[in-house]
Motif scaffolding. Structure first.
Motif: not given
Ligand code: NIG
Ligand code: FE
Length: 416
Positions: A98-102, A108-111
């Motif tokens: 949907x367009x969010x970057x890696x 923000x704590x994901x990845x």
């Protein structure tokens, strides 16, 4: 360790015991109607068949495969993977669609941090069986050596847990594939150290690097803006080198930072990714022995521009290709797709691609003396194709043209 004769085969291989640089990468030896003899897992003869070779090795009771002139390549070396990990990140992938970057997901704590959380709670057994499954799939694609990294622990206990899993894999699969292990405690700054990167680096150097050495041969750092920048990376890798680690680097992946130059300065075995390597970095790499390991599946999955393979090779660098299999940026361990992307989108020739996945991959894990080519004295590791023409490699886009995989003279997989 097996005794094996490959009869009537087309032997296609780079030659040598170190990485091939620049235009040397396209120099393959091609021998039609050749014969390869492996005794106790080691190649004893590879070349033309004058009709007497087989009888010389009669008393070794070799298994004989008549290949009807099919192509035999050195077994592929996947020199960069993160195949031990907890959980999966399919939801994150949907956010990226949907367009969010890696990097914004990571910030923000994901990845990587979310895989760290999942790896902490997953049992050693479960991590082991998952990794074993990936490795079995890779063997089907002709891979006979693979590098595996830690890096989803980010504290001593969990990093050691990952390294123990790697060690267990190395032992339990030792008759099927070679495994090289890399400590990547500097994969991300753990959330509990947010804003205190230097303190995490201190801890890593003082308390993690020394015990991790027991299970790892290489030390790697994710050298990236807002992760471990050049000074942090230099501190970690210098300390690692002093402890006897060989060095690797995730370099210039998201932005141009100078990781390639640092890798060359520190005489790292490889600098990996390099999507945003500068011209200065290319020059520096070309005059060093550091292998430029390119990971086209990651660029593809992140929708980023591919690393400048053509520029690197034309400048005289040694280029290797690897999959980067990991749960986030690149959930693929596909050798066929790696080959297709390298040839179609990165401008590499088929010959260069073969060298990049064999001898140069072996050099990227410090094993070019013992694997990566079909030559007397090297391990009998082969990817046998379903064709007598190695041009099928990129032509089979994302499909597997490997029929049989041989490790140290033993057939470890046949695709029916
Ligand atoms: O090589 N860039 C850092 N490390 C991995 C990604 C790891 C992850 O997203 O879990 C890579 O792309
Ligand atoms: Fe990686």
């Amino acid at each position: 360790m097996g005794n094996l004769i490959l009869k009537d085969c087309t032997i296609v291989t780079p030659l040598g015991t170190s990485a091939k640089k620049g235009q040397e990468m396209s120099e393959l030896s091609v021998i039609r109607h050749g014969i390869v003899v492996v005794v106790d897992g080691i190649i004893r003869y590879a070349g033309v068949d004058n009709g007497t070779v087989e009888s010389i090795y009669d008393h070794y009771e070799c298994r004989v495969l008549n290949l009807e002139n099919k192509v035999v390549l050195p077994g592929f070396v996947d020199s960069h993977t993160h195949l031990i990990f907890g959980g999966f990140r399919e939801e994150e992938f949907s956010w990226r669609l949907k367009g969010e970057s890696y990097m914004s997901i990571m910030e923000r704590g994901g990845g990587i941090q979310s895989t760290v959380d999942a790896t902490w709670i997953e049992s050693e057994d479960s991590l082991f069986h998952k990794a074993e499954w990936f490795i079995a799939r890779m063997i089907e694609m002709g891979v006979t050596a693979v590098e595996v990294k830690s890096g989803y622990g980010l504290d001593l206990t969990a990093e050691m847990k990952m390294l123990r899993v790697a060690d267990k894999l190395r032992h339990s699969l030792s008759s099927r594939i070679g495994i090289a292990t890399t400590f990547l405690g500097a994969h991300a700054v753990p959330s509990r150290f947010k804003g205190r990167t230097a303190e995490y680096v201190d801890l890593l150097i003082a308390e993690m690097l020394p015990p991790a050495k027991e299970f790892s041969e290489f030390c790697d750092v994710f050298c990236e803006k807002n992760v471990f920048e050049l000074e942090d990376t230099k501190r970690i890798l210098k300390a690692a080198k002093a402890l006897g680690y060989k060095l690797k680097l995730h370099a210039d992946e998201i932005v141009t930072l100078g990781g390639a130059e640092l890798a060359a300065d520190l005489e790292a075995v490889s600098a990996d990714h390099l999507l945003h390597i500068s011209d200065k970095g290319i020059k520096k790499m070309a005059s060093s022995d550091t292998v430029a390991t390119l990971l086209p599946l990651t660029a593809f999955a992140l929708k980023e521009p591919y690393a400048p393979a053509r520029k690197l090779i034309d400048a005289g660098c040694a280029v290797a290709l690897a999959t980067d299999l990991n749960p986030g940026s690149c959930f693929s361990g596909s050798i066929p797709l790696t080959i297709a992307l390298a040839c179609i989108y990165m401008g590499m020739t088929i010959e260069e691609t073969v060298t990049a996945l064999t001898l140069n991959g072996a050099a990227a894990i410090g094993r070019a003396q013992s694997m990566g080519s079909i030559e007397v004295g090297k391990e009998g590791n082969f990817a046998i194709l379903d064709s007598d023409d190695f041009n099928v490699l990129p032509y089979y886009v994302g499909m597997n043209c490997v029929r049989t995989t041989v490790y140290k003279g033993n057939v470890v997989n046949t695709n029916k």
